[in-house]
Design a protein around this motif. Structure first.
Motif, PDB file in Angstrom:
ATOM      1  N   ASN A  31      37.679 -21.704  14.904  1.00  0.00           N
ATOM      2  CA  ASN A  31      38.965 -21.140  15.319  1.00  0.00           C
ATOM      3  C   ASN A  31      38.685 -19.849  16.083  1.00  0.00           C
ATOM      4  O   ASN A  31      38.566 -18.774  15.493  1.00  0.00           O
ATOM      5  CB  ASN A  31      39.856 -20.881  14.101  1.00  0.00           C
ATOM      6  N   GLU A  44      44.406 -17.969  15.430  1.00  0.00           N
ATOM      7  CA  GLU A  44      45.769 -18.430  15.137  1.00  0.00           C
ATOM      8  C   GLU A  44      45.796 -19.177  13.809  1.00  0.00           C
ATOM      9  O   GLU A  44      44.982 -20.065  13.559  1.00  0.00           O
ATOM     10  CB  GLU A  44      46.257 -19.352  16.245  1.00  0.00           C
ATOM     11  N   GLU A  45      46.775 -18.828  12.975  1.00  0.00           N
ATOM     12  CA  GLU A  45      46.885 -19.493  11.682  1.00  0.00           C
ATOM     13  C   GLU A  45      47.233 -20.966  11.829  1.00  0.00           C
ATOM     14  O   GLU A  45      46.923 -21.774  10.957  1.00  0.00           O
ATOM     15  CB  GLU A  45      47.943 -18.789  10.817  1.00  0.00           C
ATOM     16  N   SER A  46      47.872 -21.314  12.930  1.00  0.00           N
ATOM     17  CA  SER A  46      48.273 -22.706  13.148  1.00  0.00           C
ATOM     18  C   SER A  46      47.088 -23.594  13.532  1.00  0.00           C
ATOM     19  O   SER A  46      47.199 -24.817  13.536  1.00  0.00           O
ATOM     20  CB  SER A  46      49.332 -22.781  14.252  1.00  0.00           C
ATOM     21  N   ASP A  85      36.408 -19.839  10.564  1.00  0.00           N
ATOM     22  CA  ASP A  85      36.356 -18.524  11.195  1.00  0.00           C
ATOM     23  C   ASP A  85      34.988 -18.355  11.846  1.00  0.00           C
ATOM     24  O   ASP A  85      33.982 -18.843  11.318  1.00  0.00           O
ATOM     25  CB  ASP A  85      36.573 -17.434  10.129  1.00  0.00           C
TER      26      ASP A  85
END
Length: 243
Positions: A136, A140-142, A147
């Motif tokens: 990611n 964005e959390e979506s 990480d």
């Protein structure tokens, strides 16, 4: 519009995109053959995929298990399918059993899915499956994906603890509007440097899957080896209309 006309448009669009991919590769100082174009055929009919196949293409991608297991048996076995996106645990066996020519699973985002893929590949007696670790890069959390700080640990797990998987590189998905910033690409490039150093492998052996319809040329110039292009080839996706 007649089906033959739509197919013709897709073939013309595919050839145009392929030329752009090749030109971007050359601008990045690489040979055109060093960048793979995955034609993402989500929601598109088998007839349209076959037209692009007959134009000489072999790498196709899908996002939904039900679609790929319905389409793959109707198409030539030498297609190299990529599965892109989240995969629910209860659909892993259906995907791997239903698509014997699945070449790459692009979206390993945690150890749980890696372990499950590894186990099912072994149980089915399939040859080892190539996988990419999803990172990611946008925060964005979506978005799914590990990480950036955890990419080395997950890559190590796949390579060292999953004998039925082949760690093949890293992938990322762009922003919500399917455009990425140079920072997103740079983050994935930096992750590759860290992963390759930790695993003791040359960077040429670690793929970077980044870039889609709106930003694939920029991604290639940043070092991408695998771009996933759907709507620019096949046209807008066709979702069922809600009642």
């Amino acid at each position: 519009m007649a089906t033959s006309s739509v197919a013709g448009d897709a073939v013309m669009a595919f050839r145009s995109v392929l030329t752009r991919v090749q030109q971007a590769a050359e601008r990045s100082g690489r040979a055109a053959e060093q960048v793979r174009l995955v034609a993402v055929s989500k929601t598109k009919p088998v007839s349209l995929i076959r037209q692009v196949y007959e134009a000489g293409h072999r790498s196709f991608g899908e996002n939904y298990v039900q679609e790929i297991i319905e389409k793959a048996p109707q198409l030539p076995e030498d297609i190299q399918w990529h599965f892109i996106g989240n995969l629910q645990s209860n659909k892993v066996k259906a995907l791997l059993a239903g698509v014997p020519n699945l070449d790459t699973f692009e979206s390993v985002d945690d150890q749980k899915i890696a372990n499950l893929l590894d186990r099912v590949v072994a149980n089915l007696g399939r040859k080892p499956l190539k996988v990419l670790v999803q990172v990611n890069t946008s925060g964005e959390e979506s978005k799914s994906g590990v990480d950036p700080a955890g990419c080395v640990e997950l890559a190590k797990h796949v390579k060292l603890d999953c004998p039925n998987l082949v760690f093949s590189g890293l992938m990322t998905i762009g922003m919500l509007d399917y455009s990425s910033t140079p920072e997103n690409f740079k983050t994935l490039v930096n992750c590759r440097t860290e992963v390759c150093k930790a695993l003791g492998i040359p960077e040429e052996q670690c793929e970077l899957s980044m870039g889609m319809s709106n930003d694939f040329e920029q991604a290639i110039e940043a070092g991408s080896t695998n771009v996933r292009i759907g709507s620019t080839i096949f046209g807008a996706r066709e979702y069922p209309k809600k009642a």
